[in-house]
Design an enzyme around this catalytic site. Structure first.
Site, PDB file in Angstrom:
ATOM      1  N   SER A  58       0.829  -1.200   0.000  1.00  0.00           N
ATOM      2  CA  SER A  58       0.000   0.000   0.000  1.00  0.00           C
ATOM      3  C   SER A  58       0.863   1.249   0.000  1.00  0.00           C
ATOM      4  O   SER A  58       2.048   1.211   0.274  1.00  0.00           O
ATOM      5  CB  SER A  58      -0.912   0.011   1.221  1.00  0.00           C
ATOM      6  OG  SER A  58      -0.199   0.483   2.342  1.00  0.00           O
ATOM      7  N   LYS A  59       0.235   2.337  -0.309  1.00  0.00           N
ATOM      8  CA  LYS A  59       0.922   3.608  -0.459  1.00  0.00           C
ATOM      9  C   LYS A  59       1.712   3.999   0.781  1.00  0.00           C
ATOM     10  O   LYS A  59       2.740   4.641   0.704  1.00  0.00           O
ATOM     11  CB  LYS A  59      -0.108   4.690  -0.766  1.00  0.00           C
ATOM     12  CG  LYS A  59       0.224   5.405  -2.047  1.00  0.00           C
ATOM     13  CD  LYS A  59      -0.879   6.335  -2.448  1.00  0.00           C
ATOM     14  CE  LYS A  59      -0.459   7.053  -3.727  1.00  0.00           C
ATOM     15  NZ  LYS A  59      -1.538   7.615  -4.465  1.00  0.00           N
ATOM     16  N   ARG A  60       1.169   3.611   1.889  1.00  0.00           N
ATOM     17  CA  ARG A  60       1.770   3.881   3.180  1.00  0.00           C
ATOM     18  C   ARG A  60       3.264   3.519   3.216  1.00  0.00           C
ATOM     19  O   ARG A  60       4.068   4.174   3.850  1.00  0.00           O
ATOM     20  CB  ARG A  60       0.995   3.030   4.180  1.00  0.00           C
ATOM     21  CG  ARG A  60       1.267   3.203   5.611  1.00  0.00           C
ATOM     22  CD  ARG A  60       0.129   2.558   6.379  1.00  0.00           C
ATOM     23  NE  ARG A  60      -1.007   3.466   6.510  1.00  0.00           N
ATOM     24  CZ  ARG A  60      -1.225   4.227   7.578  1.00  0.00           C
ATOM     25  NH1 ARG A  60      -0.419   4.159   8.576  1.00  0.00           N
ATOM     26  NH2 ARG A  60      -2.247   5.034   7.645  1.00  0.00           N
TER      27      ARG A  60
ATOM     28  N   GLY B  69       5.378   3.633   0.884  1.00  0.00           N
ATOM     29  CA  GLY B  69       6.202   4.317  -0.106  1.00  0.00           C
ATOM     30  C   GLY B  69       5.555   4.190  -1.466  1.00  0.00           C
ATOM     31  O   GLY B  69       4.386   3.866  -1.562  1.00  0.00           O
TER      32      GLY B  69
END
Length: 598
Positions: free
Chosen positions: A362-364, A366
RNA sequence: GCCCCCAUCGUCUAGUGGUCUAGGAUAUCAGGUUCUCAUCCUGAAGACACGGGUUCGAGUCCCGUUGGGGGUACCA
C-alpha cells in the site's frame, strides 16, 4: 490423448529446449500437477468453441510501445533451433515453437492461439502489482505469438477516477508494454470499456433470469448486514437465503415502486466446483461455501464476476492469469460459464506482492505506482526485470534479464506459489547496476524522460541544453536513479541567493579547527578571481598546486569549496562542479559563504 | 469464526530423493579505493518453521501442528 492436450496447451517450456512435462519418466512434480489440471480442463466440451471464436480474429496493428521493436529477441538462440514467433509480424501465426517438443501431430483446434488480457479498473496510476500481472500476461502472449488485450473494468461507478485510463495507458507504454486489442487501439471485440458494454451484460443477465438461473432480490444493505451479523453471532458462515419462491418481474416492479433496491442474484448450483489452476493445482470449493451472489447491482451495473466472464468469453480470452486474490472467486466464474454454456479458460493464479511487513502493498509503505518509480528516476526495463522476479524465476543464478531474455525464459511452470515482499533496496541495487551498464544514449533518453515528468525540478526549470544534460550524466557517474542527479547537482541551477548552508556541513568543514575552512576560502578567493581560463584543467592544476604548496590534502581544499558553493558536502567532483557553475557564480558563492562567518 | 492457499538466509530466490557440511542476488557487518556523496573492490556472518511418518537415504514425498496470506462485498 491426455498428454497430447496437455502438451499443446503448454505455452512455454518448449521453445527453450527444456524437457516437456508430457514426457514419461521426466515428469517433475509441479508439472504433473499442472498436467493433471490442464488435462482435466481440456475435457471441457466447449474448448473447440474458443478455437472457433479465436480463428475469426485477424491481426491488429501494434500500438508501438516505447522502442519495443528494438527489444525483440532478434538474436535469441534456442536450443531447439526454433525462434520464438516474432510477435510484431505474426499474431495469428500458429505458434509452431510450441509444438517443438515433438509429440503426436497436434490438432490445431485444440491449440488455440493464446489470448490473454489485462483488465485494470480505472482508479489511478498503474499499481506495481498490476504492472506485474500485465507483464506476465504480455510475456505469455508475446512469446507464443498470441494476443494481449487491454480492457478497462469500470463497473464500480463510485471508485472510477476520471482520467485514470489515460494514466494506465501512459504507465504501460512507459514500461514498454503494448497491446493488440483494447482501449485506444481498438479491435474486433470492442468497446473495451465495460461501462460501454451494458447491452451485453443486460442480455446475459436476462438470459439467466429467463432460464431461472438468476432471480431478483430486494434487500437493503442494512438488512444484509443484519443477516450477516446474526450468522456471525451463531458462529455460522453467512449464506444468502434463497427464497422458496423466486421473485419475478412483477415483484421487481413493485419493489422498485416502493423504493427498494433491486438487484439480481445468480442461482448458484449446489455442486462442488474445482478450479484447475496451472500454478496452484486443483482447488475444489464445496457447494456449501458458495451462495447466490449478486450479478447486477441496484444501480444497474453488472458486478465484476459477471462482466468479467461475459467479456472474457466475448473477447476470446482463453488464458486468465491474475493475482491469487481471485482464486477463491474463480468457482463463481466457472459456475457462470457453465450457466451460459461458455468454455472455461485456462487459469493461472499467481502469488501476491506484499510490502516488507507482509501486508498488502500500500501507499503507506512508499511508492507503489509505476508512475512514482518513473518520477523517482528508475529505468523501466529495470523495474520490469525486478517485478518479473516476484513470484517467478528463470532458475539457477539468473537474475538480470533484458525484456528479450524474459520473453525467451518466461514460463508458467516456473511460477512460484509463495507471496513475495517488495524489497525496495534490492530494486535500487538493480537500478544502480543497470545504470552503470546502460549506454549513454539510453541514459540520455531516460534522463530526458525524468526531466519531463519532474517539471518542478530545478534541473527541469533550468531548461538545460543537450550538451549540459550529457555533462550532468557524465559528472554524476555512479548515480543510482535519475533523482540522484538532482540531489547531487540541483544546487547548480538555483540562484546564488537560493543556496542555504547546512549547519552541520558548515560546522564540520568550515568552522572546525578554528575556522580553518573559512581561512582557506579567504585565501583561495583572490587566486580564483585571477584564474584564467576557467576550465577543468586549470582548476585542477590550481587546486593541486595549493595542496602541494600548503602541504595539505585534497579534502582540505575541495571540501570548503564544495560547502561554499553547494551549501552541503554533496556535489560532483570539485573541478567539474566549479566549471559547471562558472566563474562569477563560484566567486559569488564563496563570498556569500565567507559572509556567514562575519 | 468458516473456506482456500502457502512455508529454504532479513528480503528475492536456486533446489525436481543421494553430487546440500544448501548456491546466487540484495540487505547487514568488517576492511580497502576515493576531494564529498554515490559508485567500486575484498572478506565475514546469515536459512531448509516444528513434530511425526515413507525411504537404505528427505530441504525435496505424506500427515499433523504452528505461522503467514487470500476469500467470505450491491470492490475489482
Amino acid at each position: 490423448m491426455v498428454h497430447e492436450c496437455v502438451d499443446h496447451d503448454a505455452p512455454a517450456g518448449h521453445a527453450d529446449g527444456r524437457v516437456a512435462h508430457g514426457q514419461p519418466g521426466a515428469v517433475p512434480t509441479r508439472a504433473e500437477r499442472v498436467a493433471a489440471s490442464a488435462a482435466t480442463g481440456a475435457r471441457d466440451p466447449d474448448v473447440a468453441g474458443v478455437a472457433a471464436v479465436v480463428a475469426i480474429h485477424s491481426a491488429h496493428g501494434f500500438c508501438g510501445g516505447l522502442g519495443l521493436r528494438s527489444q525483440w529477441p532478434a538474436t535469441v538462440h534456442l536450443a531447439s533451433g526454433e525462434r520464438p514467433s516474432a510477435p510484431a509480424t505474426s499474431h495469428h501465426r500458429t505458434p509452431a515453437g510450441v509444438h517443438a517438443a515433438g509429440h503426436q501431430t497436434p490438432d490445431p483446434m485444440s491449440t488455440p492461439m493464446i489470448r490473454t488480457r489485462f483488465a485494470p479498473s480505472p482508479t489511478g496510476h498503474l499499481h506495481i502489482g498490476s504492472a506485474r500481472t500485465a507483464l506476465f500476461n504480455w510475456l505469455l502472449a508475446r512469446k507464443t505469438g498470441g494476443v494481449f488485450i487491454l480492457r478497462i473494468e469500470d463497473t464500480d461507478t463510485d471508485r472510477n477516477v476520471p482520467g485514470a485510463d489515460r494514466q494506465i495507458i501512459e504507465d504501460l507504454r512507459w514500461l514498454g508494454l503494448n497491446w493488440d486489442e483494447g482501449i485506444e487501439v481498438g479491435g474486433p471485440h470492442g468497446p473495451y470499456y465495460q461501462s460501454q458494454r451494458m447491452d451485453l451484460y443486460n442480455a446475459a443477465i436476462r438470459r439467466l433470469l429467463e432460464a431461472g438461473q438468476a432471480y431478483y432480490a430486494f434487500d437493503t444493505s442494512e438488512e444484509l448486514d443484519a443477516m450477516r451479523g446474526e450468522a456471525e453471532a451463531r458462529k455460522q458462515a453467512f449464506r444468502y437465503p434463497r427464497p422458496a419462491r423466486l421473485p419475478d418481474e412483477s415483484d421487481a416492479r413493485r419493489a422498485r415502486d416502493e423504493g427498494r433496491p433491486v438487484v439480481v442474484r445468480f442461482k448458484m448450483p449446489a455442486e462442488d466446483i474445482t478450479v484447475h489452476d496451472e500454478v496452484m493445482g486443483d482447488v475444489t470449493v464445496a457447494a456449501t461455501e458458495l451462495d447466490d451472489f449478486i450479478i447486477r447491482k441496484a444501480d444497474g451495473m453488472p458486478v465484476y464476476h459477471l462482466a468479467n466472464v461475459v467479456d472474457d468469453t466475448a473477447m476470446g480470452v482463453n488464458l486468465v492469469m491474475r493475482g491469487q486474490e481471485f482464486l477463491a472467486q474463480t468457482p463463481r466464474h466457472i459456475a457462470l460459464q457453465r450457466a451460459f454454456g461458455y468454455p472455461t479458460p485456462r487459469y493461472v493464479h499467481m502469488p501476491l506482492t506484499m510490502d516488507m511487513k507482509g501486508r498488502k502493498l500500500s501507499k503507506r509503505d512508499g511508492a507503489v505506482e509505476v508512475h512514482a518509480f518513473r518520477q523517482a528516476g528508475y529505468l523501466p526495463e529495470t523495474l520490469l526485470n525486478f517485478i518479473a522476479l516476484l513470484g517467478w524465476s528463470p532458475g539457477g543464478d539468473r537474475e538480470k534479464m533484458t525484456v528479450a531474455e524474459m520473453l525467451e525464459l518466461f514460463s508458467i511452470e516456473r511460477m512460484n506459489r509463495v507471496n513475495s515482499k517488495f524489497d525496495r533496496d534490492k530494486l535500487l541495487a538493480f537500478n544502480t547496476n543497470a545504470v552503470a551498464e546502460a549506454s549513454p544514449e539510453r541514459l540520455s533518453a531516460g534522463f530526458d524522460d525524468w526531466l519531463a515528468v519532474n517539471p518542478d525540478s530545478p534541473l527541469s526549470r533550468a531548461g538545460l541544453d543537450a550538451a549540459t544534460r550529457a555533462t550532468l550524466l557524465e559528472v554524476n557517474r555512479g548515480f543510482r536513479t535519475f533523482a540522484d542527479i538532482e540531489h547531487k547537482s540541483g544546487f547548480l541551477y538555483v540562484d546564488d541567493e537560493g543556496i542555504s548552508y547546512d549547519p552541520a556541513a558548515v560546522k564540520k568543514v568550515l568552522a572546525k579547527n578554528d575556522n580553518a575552512g573559512f581561512h582557506m576560502l579567504a585565501a583561495l578567493l583572490p587566486q580564483l578571481e585571477a584564474l584564467e581560463p576557467w576550465s577543468t584543467e586549470s582548476i585542477e592544476g590550481f587546486i593541486k598546486g595549493v595542496c602541494e604548496s600548503q602541504g595539505v590534502g585534497m579534502g582540505n581544499v575541495a571540501q570548503p569549496l564544495r560547502v561554499a558553493v553547494s551549501g552541503t558536502t554533496i556535489s560532483p567532483a570539485i573541478y567539474d562542479t566549479l566549471v559547471l557553475l562558472g566563474k562569477p557564480r563560484t566567486l559569488n558563492r564563496i563570498r556569500r559563504a565567507l559572509a556567514i562567518n562575519q
